[in-house]
Design a protein around this motif. Structure first.
Motif, mmCIF file in Angstrom:
data_model
loop_
_atom_site.group_PDB
_atom_site.id
_atom_site.type_symbol
_atom_site.label_atom_id
_atom_site.label_comp_id
_atom_site.label_asym_id
_atom_site.label_seq_id
_atom_site.Cartn_x
_atom_site.Cartn_y
_atom_site.Cartn_z
ATOM 1 N N LEU A 401 39.973 -15.233 -97.228
ATOM 2 C CA LEU A 401 39.202 -14.102 -96.736
ATOM 3 C C LEU A 401 40.180 -13.028 -96.280
ATOM 4 O O LEU A 401 40.868 -13.189 -95.269
ATOM 5 C CB LEU A 401 38.293 -14.522 -95.575
ATOM 6 N N ALA A 402 40.254 -11.930 -97.023
ATOM 7 C CA ALA A 402 41.248 -10.894 -96.767
ATOM 8 C C ALA A 402 40.699 -9.736 -95.954
ATOM 9 O O ALA A 402 41.411 -9.132 -95.151
ATOM 10 C CB ALA A 402 41.812 -10.367 -98.083
ATOM 11 N N GLY A 403 39.430 -9.389 -96.159
ATOM 12 C CA GLY A 403 38.880 -8.228 -95.478
ATOM 13 C C GLY A 403 37.367 -8.224 -95.516
ATOM 14 O O GLY A 403 36.729 -9.094 -96.118
ATOM 15 N N ILE A 404 36.800 -7.209 -94.860
ATOM 16 C CA ILE A 404 35.358 -7.026 -94.774
ATOM 17 C C ILE A 404 35.068 -5.552 -95.045
ATOM 18 O O ILE A 404 35.692 -4.671 -94.450
ATOM 19 C CB ILE A 404 34.819 -7.386 -93.376
ATOM 20 N N VAL A 405 34.134 -5.258 -95.938
ATOM 21 C CA VAL A 405 33.766 -3.877 -96.249
ATOM 22 C C VAL A 405 33.128 -3.231 -95.009
ATOM 23 O O VAL A 405 32.268 -3.838 -94.357
ATOM 24 C CB VAL A 405 32.776 -3.820 -97.425
ATOM 25 N N THR A 406 33.555 -2.007 -94.673
ATOM 26 C CA THR A 406 33.015 -1.336 -93.482
ATOM 27 C C THR A 406 32.408 0.034 -93.772
ATOM 28 O O THR A 406 31.344 0.362 -93.254
ATOM 29 C CB THR A 406 34.103 -1.164 -92.409
#
Length: 452
Positions: A401-406
């Motif tokens: 898990l590298a990132g989360i769309v914001t």
């Protein structure tokens, strides 16, 4: 005179050499060499300096650190900075190493090694239901005190947009109805209504004189809101704490733009019925139908700069991941291909191809930690790129898990921002500290809840 000229020429030549040196890739690489590195236990981290100088490295503090497959000790070990350097640690903890150039200490680097967190990725669409801590002022309504003389008693009393109304005549304000009843009673009794409000970190007490309105009711000339709701995306679930994270950014009041202080909230299942595609200048959105009759999926305990957090009532199941996956440390996220998981139709989580174009800041937590580009032709055809409701969609790179769309770029829906997953998961861990959580389902990741 000649001596001065020679000194001047020497100074000019030296200054020119310094300027030219600072423009070289080697100099920029040396300046950018990190002073602190986060390293997962048992995994390698590569560094590249491209410096053609003799160098050595030694251990200043800690143990269990390998450089180029050799254990470091307190004795300097010769290395080449012209090629890649490979770091590896055998145990969690803090280690400090020192680099030497020409035998002279040059730079100390702290290596913090940790066991990677493991979570279950989300991608599921959720309905977000929030009740605020009080009544939020979103605007004014001009009332007619007399013909041709409109006014707002609340504005005259000093109430401003964004204020949070907490009490009226000593009674807590939970809903808009509470405020309306207090104003009505004060008006019929011919007196002012005493309102306690919060503005930023300060609390104020004001008195407002209600005015009669058509229908023989009393008003104070305010537009207010007592909560918010919308469609978002669940980001991850932590099977060790039972906590989830969603959205990746703070929920703000749509009229005032201020963060929404929550009294209570919940997330429920949402079925996506349609997509309004995003175009330049006009962000699209997911149109969803809430399914509260299928039970509340979880509570909302915090509305933070990295999204909403709370505890799920049942464990999360993702059709693409049979087991929890590691969370990438900020330093591991890099430009290159990745995948985004989200829902476009009903409750079916799908996988789409994206590209991480830039990592903006690995050291300071921010909800704009990376720039991503949608490359999947199916997603671009159906939605135009990132739309409202995709906030919270997880980004997977190299199996982590590298990132989360914001956020979406308003002028280019194919591009957007994301928060680095490490920051969001750490926020979840801090919020979960001290929470008593001993559910029977903690290890049961095969439950049908959230199944698609």
């Amino acid at each position: 005179m000649g001596g001065l000229n020679r000194r001047g020429w020497c100074g000019l030549i030296l200054a020119t050499l310094i300027v030219l040196t600072t423009l070289t890739p080697q100099f920029r690489s040396a300046v950018a060499f990190p002073e602190a590195i986060k390293l997962p236990v048992g995994e390698c981290h590569s560094l590249r300096l491209n410096l053609p100088f003799p160098a050595a490295v030694r251990l200043r503090q800690g143990s269990g650190l390998k450089l180029n497959n050799r254990w470091l000790t307190g004795q300097p070990a010769s290395i080449s900075l012209s090629g890649p350097l490979t770091l590896e640690s055998a145990r969690p903890g803090r280690t400090e190493m020192e680099f030497l150039l020409f035998g002279i200490p040059w730079k100390r680097v702290v290596v913090n090694t940790k066991v990677p967190e493991r979570i279950v990725p989300g991608g599921h669409s959720i309905g977000v239901l929030l009740t605020s801590q009080g009544i939020i002022v979103v605007g004014y309504d001009n009332l007619s005190a007399s013909p041709g003389r409109p006014r707002s008693p609340a504005r005259d009393a000093g109430i401003t947009t964004g204020d949070l109304l907490l009490e009226a005549d000593g009674k807590a304000l939970v809903t808009i109805t509470d405020l309306a009843q207090a104003v009505e009673q004060a008006g019929r009794e011919g007196r002012s209504v005493r309102i306690k409000l919060r503005r930023g970190a300060d609390t104020h007490l004001v008195e407002v004189d209600p005015l009669p309105s058509p229908g023989n009711h009393y008003r104070i000339g305010l537009y207010v809101r007592d909560g918010a709701n919308g469609v978002g995306t669940l980001s991850f679930y932590d099977p060790l704490t039972g906590y989830y994270g969603a959205l990746g950014h703070v929920i703000t009041d749509p009229d005032t733009g201020t963060p929404l202080p929550i009294r209570e909230g919940s997330i429920v299942k949402a079925l996506i019925s349609s997509i309004t595609a995003g175009v330049r200048g006009h962000p699209g959105e997911k149109i969803g139908v809430f399914q509260p009759e299928e039970n509340t999926w979880g509570d909302i305990s915090a509305n933070t700069e990295f999204g909403i957090f709370g505890q799920l009532n049942m464990p999360l199941r993702n059709p693409y991941f049979k087991e929890p996956i590691p969370v990438a440390l900020a330093g591991e996220v890099h430009p290159g291909p990745a995948e985004m998981y989200t829902v476009l139709e009903r409750d079916r989580v799908e996988r789409f191809q994206i590209e991480i174009e830039r990592v903006l800041n690995r050291e300071t937590p921010s909800d704009k930690g990376l720039v991503l580009c949608i490359t999947d032709p199916t997603l671009l055809r159906k939605s135009g790129g990132i739309v409202q409701g995709m906030s919270g969609s997880p980004i997977i790179q190299d199996g982590k898990l590298a990132g989360i769309v914001t956020h979406v770029f308003v002028n280019d829906p194919s591009h957007g921002f994301g928060v680095l997953a490490e920051w969001m998961v750490e926020k979840s861990k801090r919020l979960a500290e001290g929470t008593v959580f001993v559910p029977s389902f903690i290890a049961d990741l095969s439950a049908d809840v959230f199944a698609n």
